[in-house]
Design an enzyme around this catalytic site. Structure first.
Site, mmCIF file in Angstrom:
data_model
loop_
_atom_site.group_PDB
_atom_site.id
_atom_site.type_symbol
_atom_site.label_atom_id
_atom_site.label_comp_id
_atom_site.label_asym_id
_atom_site.label_seq_id
_atom_site.Cartn_x
_atom_site.Cartn_y
_atom_site.Cartn_z
ATOM 1 N N LYS A 66 0.798 -1.300 -0.033
ATOM 2 C CA LYS A 66 0.118 0.053 0.103
ATOM 3 C C LYS A 66 0.780 1.259 0.014
ATOM 4 C CE LYS A 66 -3.655 -0.067 2.301
ATOM 5 N NZ LYS A 66 -4.975 -0.342 3.397
ATOM 6 N N ARG A 71 -3.591 3.069 8.610
ATOM 7 C CA ARG A 71 -3.799 1.739 7.973
ATOM 8 C C ARG A 71 -2.403 1.012 8.024
ATOM 9 N NH1 ARG A 71 -8.472 2.508 3.890
ATOM 10 N NH2 ARG A 71 -8.990 4.487 4.094
ATOM 11 N N GLY A 103 -8.264 -7.168 4.423
ATOM 12 C CA GLY A 103 -9.223 -7.292 5.666
ATOM 13 C C GLY A 103 -8.505 -7.872 6.999
ATOM 14 N N MET A 140 -5.892 -7.007 8.730
ATOM 15 C CA MET A 140 -5.151 -6.164 9.577
ATOM 16 C C MET A 140 -6.024 -5.067 9.839
ATOM 17 S SD MET A 140 -1.120 -6.724 9.075
ATOM 18 C CE MET A 140 -1.395 -6.469 7.269
ATOM 19 N N ARG A 169 -3.410 -1.714 -5.619
ATOM 20 C CA ARG A 169 -2.672 -2.875 -5.610
ATOM 21 C C ARG A 169 -3.188 -3.509 -6.861
ATOM 22 N NH1 ARG A 169 -5.833 -4.269 0.004
ATOM 23 N NH2 ARG A 169 -7.974 -4.837 -0.772
ATOM 24 N N HIS A 208 -15.780 -8.411 1.854
ATOM 25 C CA HIS A 208 -14.766 -9.156 2.268
ATOM 26 C C HIS A 208 -14.972 -10.482 1.875
ATOM 27 C CE1 HIS A 208 -13.335 -11.861 5.681
ATOM 28 N NE2 HIS A 208 -12.335 -11.012 5.360
ATOM 29 N N SER A 210 12.705 -43.558 -8.945
ATOM 30 C CA SER A 210 11.713 -42.909 -8.498
ATOM 31 C C SER A 210 11.546 -42.335 -6.968
ATOM 32 C CB SER A 210 10.280 -43.423 -9.096
ATOM 33 O OG SER A 210 9.104 -42.833 -8.693
ATOM 34 N N CYS A 217 7.247 -39.799 -7.100
ATOM 35 C CA CYS A 217 5.961 -40.304 -7.484
ATOM 36 C C CYS A 217 5.049 -40.086 -6.153
ATOM 37 C CB CYS A 217 5.962 -41.568 -7.810
ATOM 38 S SG CYS A 217 6.804 -42.775 -6.657
ATOM 39 N N TYR A 221 11.409 -35.825 -14.307
ATOM 40 C CA TYR A 221 10.082 -35.584 -14.300
ATOM 41 C C TYR A 221 9.506 -35.733 -12.786
ATOM 42 C CZ TYR A 221 9.623 -40.760 -13.474
ATOM 43 O OH TYR A 221 9.664 -42.076 -12.770
#
Length: 887
Positions: free
Chosen positions: A28, A98, A107, A109, A353, A469, A776, A843, A863
């Site tokens: 912010k 803020r 929402g 804080m 934001r 919210h 694996s 895996c 992989y």
């Protein structure tokens, strides 16, 4: 040495910060500075850096000694620009205080508005504006927010007094209370503070500011903020900045207002300006859902009869806002979430934001922005978080289902959800622990509901809009949400809600359609989603970028086809034991287990062979030449035997048979079966079991090769901890494979490898690689054995470990890179030193976890393998890993 700088000013077109400083100034504060430098109208103020938050917590909640002189100096700059003085009774400056973490936590804080008001300064506010009602409305809001945030008084205690006052004055809206009524309310609020704290409400503005700054820092460690960080994997050490900014007022009358808007639709990604506003209101009124907001433009009304849009009410202000949002989106090259206030016809931006968005929206925006030339393909891929894709794979209402909506609200977050109704976040969490699907129903949600929202399948609120919210948080979580459903009346105490004469009680089932806003009584059939053309486009870019392959864990032709449809490049784990549990097979499996000798066991295995072969043929056909890794039987045999209570109900067995089964089960009983007679240990003591499975694999492959298929089977031997275990089982497998190929007159290319899931195997991987053609990593068991945690029992204490910071996350969810990860790195290196062409994958369940996938890329695996529905998630994470490697 220069003293540390803790406070950064912004105002009058100049700022000491910029967007790149979000780690120091929070998102912010950095964006307020950036907007100021861009010439966007931003009320003057200053940001107290995140370093102060760190120092505050490291020094028993005390500020650095140089902080207050800096605050005083910057407050004077703000006073000069705004032409008002903080604490002055003639011409007072009021400020907002803020929070602002580096990553948006909507929402979670705390905020305090109208700070600086007291019984003296309110006279100056009345003089400034000539509006007594506005002044006392601001004063009662300040006492309520300060009382709640700083003094710890429950907000509902103030709300009750407000509701009582409206009833007393016979009005429905707080905007209908006149100045005298609000004066009375201010006095009653102060009495509440005195009663709750034993002290008068603080009158000194500097004391108010001091305590409010501390309260915002304290809100970094509230329960809701901690839960949000945990859900979104935000490090606790980051801290928050604090923004102190001149107040501008949207509650000065009907030429004033406040709103929240997105530069594109956050639910769909459509390129339309999307938002809501309220006339004569302050910012918290929009997000809290206290009043139903109005659409920001004519297009958003879509022909429905609604209250007038901002475009109609204030066309000049709307045009200015339109120009600013386009400027901001082009500057940041991303969809923005902006907050604005209109004070007597003058527009101010209070925040911009990066906007929270659904997965559908994230993909559309990313693809569209590439087409628009705003970003490149790699940036587009990084714009979609791998975890978000899970949302796309959630079900929707079956279009064939016959249903009638009982009520309709706003389609705040798409998808569908079925569950039984609960009315508190705590109940939602309790039910989810027992795998019960729930819909959280609230009048409106608050930040305290974060854990329950996360646990629920979907969220339904009676109040609030598309930027409330509930809507913002649900979209960020990928939860189905219907907001602002005015047709329902929620009675939390009675644990029910009504729709006209219909009463829905806690425990009753409802269905939500977050794409249409419909609320349907009872259960409705859901269907799997269809993926959009934008998804296909994005995934094509992902495939261009990534180098890590993604396979699937699949045991049936259906799961294999689902995985192929999602882009799987083979099967990394086919669990043969899952094939033993079919109704036609289980009796034969049990016959094999009950056998007293090899002959009887082989007779039972001969009956199982056709079933196994059929299973493998089905999977090989679907995979069409892609690699298929088949794990030989892994679990202990007792898992296939019925429990005593099941036997009692089985009328097909004689008492003698039941007694024999119980005797066998007792003989097979193990104190620690996960470390017992399972995996390759079964294949060594009962080699005929593995021989049957290998025969089934190679007969299936040979028969399909004759039909023209290209098959390269990969046989995986589980739970090897010593090279001699692998040598023994491999020798038997090769013998059977050779015999089958000779019988069919076909020579197959095939591989025999092992799972690395025992720590000793990782430590001796160089030796094991002399026999194994592939590794694996079975990371579920490897994690279990490395930590000494039983994964079946660790749920009792692991949440506490994570909550108390002993572990950063559950190691069964994300790979423990500092421990298990070191074993994996070691095994990969020593394995490839011994066999250069060693193929290596994982895996376990970690194969679908984004952070684990990135780790696998970094250590050079070929992989990962995961469940079919997580294949796109793993592929996207692999692309992220490749992009980040070069940045």
């Amino acid at each position: 040495m220069d003293k540390a700088k803790f406070v950064y000013f912004f105002g009058a077109g100049q700022a000491e910060g910029k967007a790149e400083m979000k780690n120091l100034l929070g998102g912010k504060g950095a964006n307020l500075a950036e907007m100021t430098n861009l010439g966007v109208p931003v009320p003057a103020g200053f940001t107290i850096s995140t370093e102060v938050c760190t120092a505050y917590y490291n020094n028993q909640k005390k500020y650095p000694p140089t902080l207050w002189p800096e605050i005083k100096n910057n407050l004077q700059k703000v006073e000069k620009i705004m032409g008002a003085k903080f604490g002055d009774s003639e011409n007072p400056l009021l400020v907002s205080v803020r929070s602002g973490a580096r990553i948006s936590m909507p929402g979670m804080m705390d905020t305090v508005l109208n700070l600086g008001l007291n019984d003296n300064t309110i006279k100056g506010v009345i003089r400034q504006n000539g509006n007594e009602r506005f002044a006392y409305d601001s004063y009662r809001r300040f006492i309520q927010m300060y009382g709640n945030v700083v003094l710890g008084i429950k907000g509902e205690n103030f709300e009750k007094l407000l509701e009582k006052k409206k009833a007393e004055k016979n009005v429905e809206q707080d905007t209908q209370l006149n100045a005298d009524a609000l004066k009375e309310l201010v006095a009653e609020f102060k009495q509440l503070v005195k009663k709750a704290t034993g002290e008068d409400f603080p009158e000194e503005p500097k004391q108010q500011l001091d305590k409010a700054i501390g309260a915002v820092f304290d809100s970094w460690n509230t329960e809701r903020a901690i839960k949000y960080r945990k859900i979104n994997k935000i490090p606790s050490q980051w801290g928050t900045a604090v923004n102190v900014q001149s107040m501008v007022y949207g509650n000065l009358g009907n030429d004033s207002g406040t709103g929240v808007a997105f530069t594109r639709d956050p639910a769909t990604g459509e390129k339309v300006f999307f938002g809501e506003y309220l006339l004569n209101a302050q910012g918290e009124d929009v997000v809290a859902g206290i009043r139903t907001p109005q659409p920001i433009n004519i297009a958003q009304k879509k022909g429905n009869s609604q209250l007038p849009s901002l475009e109609e009410e204030m066309p000049e202000v709307y045009k200015q806002l339109e120009d600013i949002y386009k400027k901001l989106e082009h500057h940041y090259t991303d969809m923005q979430d902006i907050e604005f206030t209109i004070q007597k016809g003058r527009l101010y931006l209070l925040q911009t934001r990066t906007g929270k968005r659904t997965a559908v929206s994230a993909i559309k925006i990313a693809v569209d922005m590439v087409k628009e030339g705003l970003i490149d393909k790699k940036t587009a891929v990084l714009r979609v978080a791998p975890e978000q894709l899970d949302q796309l794979l959630h079900p929707n209402i079956d279009p064939k289902a016959k249903l009638k909506a009982a009520a309709k609200g706003l389609p705040a977050s798409p998808g569908a959800a079925v569950g039984h109704v609960v009315f508190t976040a705590e109940k939602a969490v309790r039910e989810a622990v027992h795998d019960k699907k729930v819909i959280l129903v609230r009048t409106e949600t608050s930040p305290e509901d974060i854990a329950g929202m996360n646990a629920a399948q979907g969220i339904l609120t009676a109040r609030g809009g598309m930027t409330s919210h509930a809507a913002v948080v649900a979209r960020g979580m990928g939860k189905c949400c219907v907001a602002g459903c005015g047709a329902i009346s929620v009675d939390e105490e009675a644990k029910s809600f009504t729709i006209g004469d219909i009463v829905v009680s806690e425990g009753d089932y409802i269905t939500l359609n977050g794409s249409t806003g419909e609320v349907i009584l009872g259960k409705v059939d859901l269907v799997e989603p269809e993926l959009s053309g934008d998804f296909t486009t994005l995934m094509s870019w992902v495939d261009e970028i990534r180098t890590l392959k993604v396979r699937t864990n699949a045991d049936t032709p259906h799961d294999s086809q689902v995985a192929i449809d999602f882009g799987a490049e083979g099967i990394g784990l086919c669990r043969t034991e899952h094939m033993f549990f079919g109704d036609e097979r289980l009796p034969t499996v049990r016959q094999m287990i009950m056998a007293d000798n090899v002959k009887e066991r082989k007779a039972a295995l001969d009956k199982l062979l056709p079933f196994q072969k059929s299973d493998f043929k089905g999977i090989f056909k679907v995979m069409k030449g892609r690699p298929v890794t088949i794990r030989l039987l892994d679990p202990p045999l007792h898992e296939f035997l019925p429990k005593a209570e099941e036997l009692e109900k089985d009328t097909g067995l004689s008492d003698a048979q039941k007694k024999a089964i119980l005797k066998k089960a007792a003989a097979l009983h193990e104190f620690n079966p996960m470390l017992g007679h399972r995996g390759c240990r079964l294949g060594i003591t009962y080699p005929e079991i593995y021989e049957m499975q290998v025969r089934a694999i190679f007969e299936a492959a040979c028969e399909l090769v004759k039909e023209g298929y290209s098959i390269v089977p990969e046989v995986m031997i589980p739970l090897v901890g010593h090279i001699e275990e692998l040598r023994f089982t491999k020798k038997h497998a090769i013998k059977v494979a050779a015999q089958v190929m000779a019988d069919y007159g076909i020579m197959l290319e095939y591989k025999i490898g092992t799972m690395i899931e025992v720590p000793r195997a990782a430590l001796t991987a160089g030796e094991i690689a002399k026999e194994a053609e592939f590794f694996s990593f079975g990371t579920n068991d490897l994690t279990q054995m490395t930590f000494g945690f039983s994964r079946d029992d660790a749920g009792v204490f692991l949440p506490a470990y994570v909550e108390k910071g002993i572990l950063p996350q559950d190691p069964f969810v994300s790979i423990d890179q500092a421990g298990v990860g070191v074993l994996i790195k070691m095994a990969v290196k020593s394995g490839r030193d011994a066999r250069a062409d060693l193929k290596v994958g994982i895996c376990g369940e970690h194969g679908g976890d984004p952070s684990s996938v990135i780790f696998c890329h970094q250590v050079g695996l070929n992989y990962v393998s995961c469940s079919p529905y997580r294949v796109p998630i793993a592929k996207l994470a692999a692309a992220h890993a490749k992009i980040q490697e070069s940045r």
